[in-house]
Each structure stands twice: as structure tokens, then as C-alpha cells.
Design a protein around this motif. Structure first.
Motif, short mmCIF file in Angstrom:
data_model
loop_
_atom_site.label_atom_id
_atom_site.label_comp_id
_atom_site.label_asym_id
_atom_site.label_seq_id
_atom_site.Cartn_x
_atom_site.Cartn_y
_atom_site.Cartn_z
N ARG A 1 60.41 49.38 39.60
CA ARG A 1 61.36 49.23 38.48
C ARG A 1 62.05 47.87 38.47
NH1 ARG A 1 63.25 54.50 40.00
NH2 ARG A 1 65.13 53.49 40.76
N GLU B 1 71.41 51.49 39.60
CA GLU B 1 71.24 52.58 38.64
C GLU B 1 72.56 53.27 38.27
OE1 GLU B 1 68.51 53.33 37.10
OE2 GLU B 1 67.24 51.93 38.19
N ASN B 2 73.57 53.20 39.15
CA ASN B 2 74.78 54.00 38.96
C ASN B 2 76.02 53.13 38.82
OD1 ASN B 2 73.35 56.51 39.35
ND2 ASN B 2 73.38 56.09 41.55
N ASP C 1 69.21 50.30 45.19
CA ASP C 1 68.78 50.91 43.93
C ASP C 1 69.88 51.78 43.36
OD1 ASP C 1 66.96 51.28 41.89
OD2 ASP C 1 65.98 52.99 42.84
N TRP D 1 77.07 60.99 42.78
CA TRP D 1 75.79 61.00 43.49
C TRP D 1 76.01 61.29 44.97
CZ3 TRP D 1 73.29 56.05 45.59
CH2 TRP D 1 72.03 56.32 46.13
N ASP E 1 60.08 52.09 33.94
CA ASP E 1 61.08 53.12 34.17
C ASP E 1 60.38 54.37 34.69
OD1 ASP E 1 59.95 54.43 31.95
OD2 ASP E 1 61.41 53.56 30.58
N ASN E 2 61.12 55.44 34.88
CA ASN E 2 60.54 56.64 35.48
C ASN E 2 59.44 57.26 34.64
OD1 ASN E 2 61.87 56.63 37.88
ND2 ASN E 2 63.45 58.11 37.30
N ASP F 1 67.65 57.25 40.95
CA ASP F 1 67.22 57.66 39.61
C ASP F 1 66.12 58.70 39.82
OD1 ASP F 1 66.69 57.91 36.96
OD2 ASP F 1 65.83 55.92 36.68
#
Length: 658
Positions: A416, A58-59, A54, A67, A424-425, A445
Motif C-alpha cells: 500500500r 492508517e489511523n 502502518d 485500535w 488498497d485492500n 487496516d
């Protein structure tokens, strides 16, 4: 001319033997990798795997470095995973192939190191033993840094050994590169480098020039880590406080647990081989093995075993010392000592007679082929996604209830990334233990809809989150039941319509319960009564009444009982012609449940589909529904709310086939 011919006769068998050995190594490696891959076939991500994958989704690379600055782990391996996931996608088989490649590299480096120290037979045996070791099979195949860490550890040992013999620039460069790669793979890489430095001091006699060169190599490796020292110390001292939460304490029970988890199976054979390898003198096995650089080394001909045995001793000692400051010891971190230990075991294996070797190989293969030993449980994330995919829609809301942040990470990733619609969040709400607050930003995230205390403000946020959504999903882990009070607020507007659980009745997974809640329609009231017991309260055709041949329509209907039903009934949805003759129907228990289990006054939602026949002529066709006894197949009588009887089935609507 005769001498040249004799040399050619000697060289030809040697080349043939080398080719056979290399073929044996390749076939052995492929077989072991196949065993590892088959064992992981269909296996869900573990929590840490989902975290890594993940994070890669996400990054960006730069964001991953930032992170990881909040985490105890260095960023090197994470950056590799970012690139890998971008290339192959984020599904389990594809991502785990990265670990397969690192495992193959580990086998190759281990074989070469064993050949340099001992011989080819020991090299093949060491690869076989490592490949059948349950701990390495499990942790080495996950999409986690442990196979890369093992490759770095054995690779650093190999190139450092060659540098001791050659001391040329290329080998020195390889020492530095392997060292940097290892410490940026996992923080235990620091212990690997430190252990090798202690080994050098212990093994190599004093020589000022050689010691200065070695100090320069270790200084270059250490210098590369300077930029990461402050984030690393901050993560250890400030963010985690006492190190990793799952670290083992410094006691005998921890050592015993590590020994049992990392030992060969059958256990008695593994312990016998390890003990024999430690005790057995190397010079009894290789009496003629001497090299020029041995004059610079202590321990005489036994230096080879010292070179293999001391790094695990130093790594474990340094880990125990560090454990007094910050918890760090886990079985998976100690995968760095396995390549050295399997070489010791392979030494003992070598002296056995061939028949005994064959028997031991069979005994080691049996558990490796038939058993899959799992060291850490994962979750039923693929199963949850498959269950939700049946009805999930883009406007749904998802409420995840689990005490630990690490339990939320794989579930958030699944919601997600693994459902047919993207969330999404903003679509997720989490309820987490307050003590876990500082760990939320470890999520790739980080969640922002989080309930900590369930006070009035949290209740208001929960109700605002739910809003008027038609469908709410509740995911509960470990039967924590901290969200029950919040869900109780929805009793008048939502009802549970489907539920599935994993781990409640078996030990394959930790407890997970997924429940689908549906909003009660605003127009609920009695439309028809069946056998004076069942009532149809509402129905919705999710398609237009104008349909095409071959089209599938979907009907939702809400049912209720006045008292506990004495028998099970089945529901029929039937399309009839103008004369009331059935054309096509679909039957099944209403709400996909036995009605004997229904509770009075509770609403039950039935969802079913009906496919219009492809050869149906254009025209108008009534759509009817009814109930019948599941055993006697007797149709239940239908009445209107005022008690007026209805002939046949209950009329819902008329479909217009074009």
C-alpha cells in the motif's frame, strides 16, 4: 576577603571538572547513537515495526486509541508515533529517529541516577555499557516502544529517589507523570511501578506520614490507568486467551535464554562484571558517602545497591507470577531491567585499575563495533518493493500467501505504501491459517479479501478477485504452498514471467518468494518461426507507432519452443531505415533467461525497450526482431507459419518519426 578568594579557587576547578564530565557524556552519547544508527542503516522494518508505522498512517489519534483497545498494549506510545510519522514520514531512518531520541533520554536519566547513587564515573561507565549492549542496541533503536519503556523505567527510579530525599510538590508531580507515562508506554510499565512500590516497602523504614504520601503517589498513578483496565484485561483474558503467543514459559531454559540474550559480549567478561558488582559491598567503594535521608532507610550504606538490584528482581518475579496466568515474558519486554543491571556492572568496573579498565573497554567495543546481533529476523520488504516496482501497474492484483497474520501486516504495508503506484485492500487477497482468524483485526487496516478454507466459495472469490487483470503478483512466505491449488486454476490464462526469492539460499531473511504472472494474450498464435524451433506467438507495442526523437518505446513479445533448445540464443530488436540498414538496436536473452532452460509448449514473455535516436530525421522506419546463437552470433533463419522463408529479420511494424 581571603576566605572568599579561597572559595573561588575551590569553585573554579569544580566547575571545570563538571564541564569536562558533561562534555564526556555528550560525546559518549553521540558516539553510541551513531553506532546504533549505522547498524540499522538500510535495514528493513521488522514485522512489529511495520505494524506500528502502518497503524500511524492508517489511523488518526482517536482511531489509534480505539485500535489499541483491541490489543494488549496501551495507547500512549502509539499516539506519539502517530504524531511523529505525521511530522517526518514513514520511511525507516526518519521513524527510527524517535527511538534515537528516547535512547538519548535513557542515557541522560541513567547517568543522572548513577551520579545521584554513586558518582560520575559510574554514570559514564553505565551509559557506555548500556550503549554497547547488543539487546539494547537492537530493541532500543527499532521504531518500537522499548527505548521509551527503558527511559520511563530509569526516569521513574530517578525521580522517586529524589522524592525520597526532598518530598516536595514538584518532585512528587514528576513521580506521577513518569509513572503515568511508563504504564501507558507498554504494559510492562505496570511491573515497573509495582516493583518500585515493593522496593519502597522493603527499603524505607516505617513512617506513617511518609508511607501515606507514597501511597498517594502510587494511587494517583494507578487511578490514571482505571480507564484502560477493562480493555487491557479483555485483551489479556479474552482476545489473547493465554497472553502473547511468543511469550517464554516459566522454566530454567527461558531464564538461560534471557540471560544469554541480554548479557554483555564477550560473555565471560559480562558474567564476571555482573557477579562482581552483585557481591562487592558499596561501602568499600564509597566509604565516605552519607546523606541525611539515609536514616529512614534500611540496609545501612548498602541501600544504594539495594535500590538498584531489587527492581530487576521484583520485575522478573512479578513477570514470572503473571506468566502463570498469561504469557508475557520476552527478552525485549525485560529491557526495563537493563539500566539497573548496567549500574551494578559499572560498580564492578570502577574498582578495576585503569589499565584493566582500558582493556575491558576495548574488548566490549570490539563486538559492539564489528557485529550486529539480530534477535528477531525481519523480511525483505524493501527488496520486494524494488523488484515489483520494475513492472507494477495500478490495475494489478496481489495475492499474499502466508500462515500468520503478522507476516501479512508488513507485506500489506509494503504493497500500500512503498510501491510507485498506490494499492488498497481491494487490490490485495490474503490466504491465512484459519486459526489466525481472530487476529485479523489487529491489522492497522484489516484485510477483507481473505481465504481461509479454499472451498468452492473461496475459489469463486479468488477467481472473481483476479478477474481479467493483465498482471497478478503472488507473494509466498515460508514456502507455505497453500495457494497452489488456486494458482493452478489460472494455468490456461496466466504464466509466470518473473520470480525472485529471499531466504531460500541464505539465512538473512525468512523465506519469501515473489512471482509475477501475466495474462496470456487472446490472439496468441504463431507469427514467425526461427530455426524451426522457436516461434513468436504474439507481440504488443505499448506505445503508439507515431514517435518522437529521444522517445523510448516498449515492446512485449511472447515466445515458445517446440523442443528443448540445444543452445542459448539472444534476441535483437532493431530499427532500420528504408534500405534495411540498422539504426539502433537492443539485444539480450529473450525473457531475460537462458533458452536452454526453456520448456516446450510453455509461453515466455520478453519485455524490452528501445530509445529512438535524438538526431533521427522524420520518416518511416521498420521495426524488426530476430534471434541469433549466443556463442556463434549466427542469425537464426526466419520462416512464416506456412514455411515460407523470410529474408533477414522478422518485420513487426513501422514507426513514424515526427
Amino acid at each position: 576577603m581571603q576566605v572568599w578568594a579561597e572559595n573561588m579557587v575551590e569553585v573554579a576547578p569544580r566547575k571545570t571538572n563538571t564541564l569536562l564530565i558533561m562534555l564526556a557524556f555528550v560525546l559518549l552519547t553521540l558516539a553510541l547513537l551513531a553506532i546504533h544508527t549505522v547498524k540499522f542503516d538500510g535495514r528493513n522494518y521488522r514485522q512489529d515495526e511495520a505494524w506500528a508505522v502502518d497503524g500511524a498512517i492508517e489511523n488518526s489519534v482517536a482511531e489509534t486509541v480505539q485500535w489499541m483497545a483491541r490489543n494488549i498494549h496501551p495507547p500512549g506510545w502509539r499516539v506519539v508515533v502517530d504524531v511523529w510519522v505525521e511530522l517526518v514520514g514513514h520511511y525507516e531512518p526518519a521513524t527510527r529517529h524517535l527511538s534515537t531520541l528516547y535512547t538519548a533520554l535513557t542515557f541522560a536519566l541513567l547517568f543522572r541516577l548513577a551520579v545521584d547513587l554513586f558518582d560520575r564515573e559510574v554514570g559514564l561507565l553505565a551509559v557506555f555499557i548500556l550503549g554497547t549492549l547488543a539487546a539494547f542496541t537492537f530493541f532500543g533503536h527499532e521504531i518500537r516502544p522499548y527505548s521509551a519503556l527503558a527511559a520511563g523505567a530509569v526516569g521513574f527510579q530517578l525521580v522517586f529517589l529524589r522524592w525520597l530525599n526532598r518530598r516536595d510538590f514538584i518532585t512528587a508531580l514528576l513521580v506521577v507523570l513518569f509513572g503515568i507515562g511508563t504504564i501507558y508506554t507498554h504494559f510492562y510499565g505496570l511491573l515497573v511501578i509495582a516493583a518500585q512500590a515493593l522496593l519502597f516497602i522493603t527499603l524505607v523504614r516505617w513512617n506513617r506520614a511518609l508511607y501515606l504520601r507514597a501511597a498517594g503517589l502510587f494511587a494517583l498513578i494507578a487511578l490514571s490507568f482505571v480507564a484502560w483496565v477493562i480493555p487491557f484485561l479483555h485483551a489479556v483474558v479474552v482476545r489473547t486467551g493465554s497472553g502473547v503467543a511468543y511469550g517464554l514459559p516459566n522454566n530454567f531454559d527461558s531464564l538461560l535464554l534471557i540471560h544469554r540474550q541480554m548479557q554483555l559480549r564477550p560473555l565471560a567478561i559480562g558474567e564476571l562484571l555482573l557477579l562482581a558488582g552483585i557481591i562487592m559491598p558499596v561501602m568499600r567503594i564509597f566509604p565516605q558517602r552519607h546523606e541525611a535521608h539515609e536514616t529512614r532507610l534500611r540496609f545501612g550504606g548498602e541501600w544504594r545497591k539495594v535500590y538498584v538490584l531489587l527492581p530487576p528482581v521484583f520485575v522478573l518475579s512479578l513477570a514470572i507470577i503473571g506468566n502463570t496466568v498469561a504469557a508475557n515474558i520476552t527478552s525485549r519486554n525485560l529491557i526495563v531491567i537493563l539500566p539497573s543491571l548496567v549500574m551494578v556492572v559499572a560498580l564492578a568496573f570502577k574498582v578495576f585499575p585503569r589499565p584493566v579498565q582500558a582493556v575491558v573497554i576495548v574488548l566490549l567495543l570490539q563486538p559492539a563495533l564489528t557485529n550486529f546481533r539480530t534477535f528477531i529476523a525481519n523480511g525483505p520488504y524493501q527488496e520486494i518493493a524494488a523488484f515489483m516496482a520494475q513492472t507494477v501497474e495500478a490495475d494489478d492484483r496481489i495475492f499474499i500467501e502466508a500462515p500468520l497474520v503478522w507476516q501479512h501486516i508488513p507485506l500489506a504495508y509494503t504493497m500500500r505504501q512503498r510501491l510507485p503506484v498506490k494499492f488498497d485492500n481491494d487490490d490485495l487477497m490474503h490466504i491465512i491459517q484459519p486459526a489466525q482468524r481472530k487476529l485479523v483485526d489487529n491489522m492497522p487496516d484489516p484485510a477483507h479479501n481473505v481465504i481461509w478454507r479454499r472451498d468452492e466459495a473461496d475459489v469463486a472469490r479468488f477467481l472473481n478477485f483476479v478477474g481479467e487483470t493483465e498482471r497478478l503478483w503472488h507473494i509466498e512466505v515460508d514456502q507455505w504452498q497453500r495457494g497452489d491449488r488456486l494458482l493452478a486454476l489460472l494455468d490456461e490464462t496466466y504464466v509466470p514471467v518473473r520470480s525472485a526469492d529471499w531466504g531460500i539460499h541464505d539465512a538473512q531473511f525468512p523465506d519469501h518468494i515473489v512471482t509475477e504472472y501475466r495474462r496470456i494474450p487472446d490472439d496468441v498464435h504463431e507469427r514467425y518461426r526461427f530455426d524451426a524451433l522457436y516461434s513468436l506467438q504474439s507481440w504488443t507495442l505499448r506505445d503508439d507507432v507515431t514517435v518522437q526523437p529521444c522517445q523510448t518505446i516498449a515492446l512485449e513479445s511472447w515466445w515458445q519452443v517446440d523442443a528443448a533448445p540445444p543452445a542459448n540464443v539472444s534476441m535483437t530488436l532493431v530499427l532500420v531505415d528504408a534500405n534495411g540498414i540498422g539504426i539502433v538496436n537492443t539485444d539480450g536473452t529473450p525473457a531475460d533467461s537462458y533458452t536452454e532452460t526453456w520448456q516446450p509448449a510453455r509461453l515466455y514473455l520478453d519485455e524490452r525497450t528501445l530509445t529512438i535516436p535524438c538526431d533521427l530525421p522524420p520518416g518511416e522506419y521498420p521495426l524488426l526482431t530476430g534471434l541469433y546463437d549466443l556463442e556463434t552470433v549466427e542469425t537464426l533463419p526466419v520462416t512464416l507459419p506456412d514455411g515460407s522463408p523470410v529474408v533477414g529479420h522478422a518485420y513487426l511494424t513501422t514507426l513514424i518519426v515526427e
